[in-house]
Write an enzyme that holds these catalytic residues in place. Sequence first.
Site, PDB file in Angstrom:
ATOM      1  N   ARG A 246      26.522 -12.693  30.389  1.00  0.00           N
ATOM      2  CA  ARG A 246      26.390 -12.059  28.898  1.00  0.00           C
ATOM      3  C   ARG A 246      27.330 -10.794  29.912  1.00  0.00           C
ATOM      4  O   ARG A 246      27.178  -9.921  30.375  1.00  0.00           O
ATOM      5  CB  ARG A 246      25.725 -11.599  27.781  1.00  0.00           C
ATOM      6  CG  ARG A 246      24.914 -12.194  27.470  1.00  0.00           C
ATOM      7  CD  ARG A 246      23.918 -12.010  26.580  1.00  0.00           C
ATOM      8  NE  ARG A 246      23.104 -12.836  25.465  1.00  0.00           N
ATOM      9  CZ  ARG A 246      22.132 -13.296  26.274  1.00  0.00           C
ATOM     10  NH1 ARG A 246      21.656 -13.191  27.422  1.00  0.00           N
ATOM     11  NH2 ARG A 246      21.427 -14.626  25.867  1.00  0.00           N
ATOM     12  N   LYS A 273      19.388  -9.801  26.483  1.00  0.00           N
ATOM     13  CA  LYS A 273      19.521  -9.891  25.896  1.00  0.00           C
ATOM     14  C   LYS A 273      17.822 -10.095  24.852  1.00  0.00           C
ATOM     15  O   LYS A 273      17.254  -9.641  23.626  1.00  0.00           O
ATOM     16  CB  LYS A 273      20.078  -9.896  24.687  1.00  0.00           C
ATOM     17  CG  LYS A 273      20.187 -11.087  23.080  1.00  0.00           C
ATOM     18  CD  LYS A 273      21.316 -11.579  22.981  1.00  0.00           C
ATOM     19  CE  LYS A 273      21.412 -11.603  21.033  1.00  0.00           C
ATOM     20  NZ  LYS A 273      22.055 -12.829  20.398  1.00  0.00           N
ATOM     21  N   HIS A 341      33.157 -12.128  26.704  1.00  0.00           N
ATOM     22  CA  HIS A 341      31.612 -13.333  26.200  1.00  0.00           C
ATOM     23  C   HIS A 341      32.555 -14.787  26.129  1.00  0.00           C
ATOM     24  O   HIS A 341      30.931 -15.657  26.339  1.00  0.00           O
ATOM     25  CB  HIS A 341      31.510 -12.377  25.032  1.00  0.00           C
ATOM     26  CG  HIS A 341      30.200 -13.435  24.788  1.00  0.00           C
ATOM     27  ND1 HIS A 341      29.252 -12.321  24.958  1.00  0.00           N
ATOM     28  CD2 HIS A 341      29.749 -14.350  24.425  1.00  0.00           C
ATOM     29  CE1 HIS A 341      27.507 -13.218  25.028  1.00  0.00           C
ATOM     30  NE2 HIS A 341      27.919 -13.951  23.828  1.00  0.00           N
ATOM     31  N   ARG A 344      31.361 -18.066  28.641  1.00  0.00           N
ATOM     32  CA  ARG A 344      29.821 -18.818  28.381  1.00  0.00           C
ATOM     33  C   ARG A 344      30.192 -20.104  27.397  1.00  0.00           C
ATOM     34  O   ARG A 344      29.839 -20.619  27.802  1.00  0.00           O
ATOM     35  CB  ARG A 344      28.826 -17.938  27.841  1.00  0.00           C
ATOM     36  CG  ARG A 344      28.483 -16.418  28.553  1.00  0.00           C
ATOM     37  CD  ARG A 344      28.047 -15.945  27.496  1.00  0.00           C
ATOM     38  NE  ARG A 344      26.279 -16.300  26.930  1.00  0.00           N
ATOM     39  CZ  ARG A 344      25.937 -16.106  27.285  1.00  0.00           C
ATOM     40  NH1 ARG A 344      24.985 -15.523  29.113  1.00  0.00           N
ATOM     41  NH2 ARG A 344      24.202 -16.663  27.166  1.00  0.00           N
ATOM     42  N   HIS A 367      19.569 -18.151  26.447  1.00  0.00           N
ATOM     43  CA  HIS A 367      19.207 -18.421  25.824  1.00  0.00           C
ATOM     44  C   HIS A 367      17.817 -18.774  24.734  1.00  0.00           C
ATOM     45  O   HIS A 367      16.442 -19.267  25.643  1.00  0.00           O
ATOM     46  CB  HIS A 367      20.112 -20.198  24.716  1.00  0.00           C
ATOM     47  CG  HIS A 367      21.415 -19.974  24.678  1.00  0.00           C
ATOM     48  ND1 HIS A 367      22.271 -20.936  24.333  1.00  0.00           N
ATOM     49  CD2 HIS A 367      22.029 -18.724  25.085  1.00  0.00           C
ATOM     50  CE1 HIS A 367      23.471 -20.445  24.413  1.00  0.00           C
ATOM     51  NE2 HIS A 367      23.385 -19.315  24.308  1.00  0.00           N
ATOM     52  N   TYR A 377       5.328 -21.151  27.315  1.00  0.00           N
ATOM     53  CA  TYR A 377       5.674 -21.374  29.072  1.00  0.00           C
ATOM     54  C   TYR A 377       7.149 -21.117  29.489  1.00  0.00           C
ATOM     55  O   TYR A 377       6.689 -21.684  30.837  1.00  0.00           O
ATOM     56  CB  TYR A 377       5.043 -22.667  28.721  1.00  0.00           C
ATOM     57  CG  TYR A 377       3.322 -23.212  28.540  1.00  0.00           C
ATOM     58  CD1 TYR A 377       2.809 -22.632  29.198  1.00  0.00           C
ATOM     59  CD2 TYR A 377       3.024 -23.468  26.734  1.00  0.00           C
ATOM     60  CE1 TYR A 377       1.579 -22.921  27.951  1.00  0.00           C
ATOM     61  CE2 TYR A 377       2.157 -23.909  26.336  1.00  0.00           C
ATOM     62  CZ  TYR A 377       1.121 -23.426  27.687  1.00  0.00           C
ATOM     63  OH  TYR A 377      -0.365 -23.728  26.591  1.00  0.00           O
TER      64      TYR A 377
END
Length: 410
Positions: A246, A273, A341, A344, A367, A377
């Site tokens: 980002r 984020k 951005h 991405r 993400h 996990y």
Amino acid sequence: MATQQLTDTAVKQAAIKEKQYKLSDGGGLYLLIKPNGSKYWRFDYRFAGKRKTLSLGTYPLISLKAARLKLLEAKTLLSDNKDPASEKQREKRQADLDQGSLFSLLAEEWWSHQKGTWKDFHADRVWGRIRDDVLPYIGHMSITDIQPPDIISVIRKIESRDALDVASRVLQDIGRICRYAVQTGRLMHNPAADLKGILKGRKTKHRDSLPREELPGFLEALSGYENQGRLLTKLAIQLLLLTFVRSGELRGAKWEEFDLDQQLWRIPGDRMKMKTDHLVPLSDQALAVIKQIKEISGQYELVFPSERNRFEAMSDNTMRRAIFKLGYDGTTPGKSKAVPHGFRATASSILNEEGFNPDAIERQLAHQERNGVRAAYTHHARYLDDRKEMMQWWADYLDDLKTDTKVIPL
């Protein structure tokens, strides 16, 4: 007391008819027989000039004798100028309060049970949603009385102010509270479980991203950018392309985050984020760009310091303005609009088309894991070997595009 008209036998043998009907017992008490065979005791009365009906229970759970006793209790309340229906509701609310079955109490209990697993800011945000958007409407209700229409009404109020993301989260919150009520034995069925699809949709707005076929032209234009602006800005865009982090994560980068020997960039969670550490494998090309950058800003803490204040990060608009200066502002014929951005989305699309592991791509994009069990996990180093290979392929692919006017997939 008026002469009683009903007997136990008459009540028991009351016939089922196509339409509901009443069998009167006098004094306002009657048995309501439904077409499905259900039998309900009712008491019609007047209070404060209004006609009202009080439910006294169902037969045979409530016998004729018990119904008459309930009638007597109701008439005693009326003689004391009290509304039997209001008193019944008050008693039920008190019982719910005593048993912790009010939605407001369950919501607080659930939140207290969960907040230890959340960061403080997230716990506060969840409770703020419940407090402001849920409790004013269904907080006073017993959990057993809440039905899907009650929940939908709450959601529609939020949607009416165009807060669709909040509406989605509130529906999840209500569902989790009701599920907790089921798990703790205070509810038989979750009324929010069957509400999938009731949320209003919003047309997805995608960030402006370069199509695959325009990458060669963009890279060619970027190669000469130092003739139009700062070299550091050009290098920032190059590194953004190579790492597809980002833009804020790139602009806030500090030299201490880079391990050039291991070719790794470790972004701390407080700058991410999703608030978890993120590892970015550095391709040979990315490493070369970073070494160029180090010659310019290596003496500062920030990799991309502002031109005006070396202790502050490069402005959010610096790279955007540079990209627009190259002609990718959406007004130049033959060139799409591009923003930092958007790289991405461009990288994700191409890497998926080339058959790379979708989980590795999602992890590299940092993400949030959608599956709750898997998320527990998920580690910042997951799929690291796959990601190293993928990031080197991506850098080599971009190099190929600089010397070819065609997109050549491997």
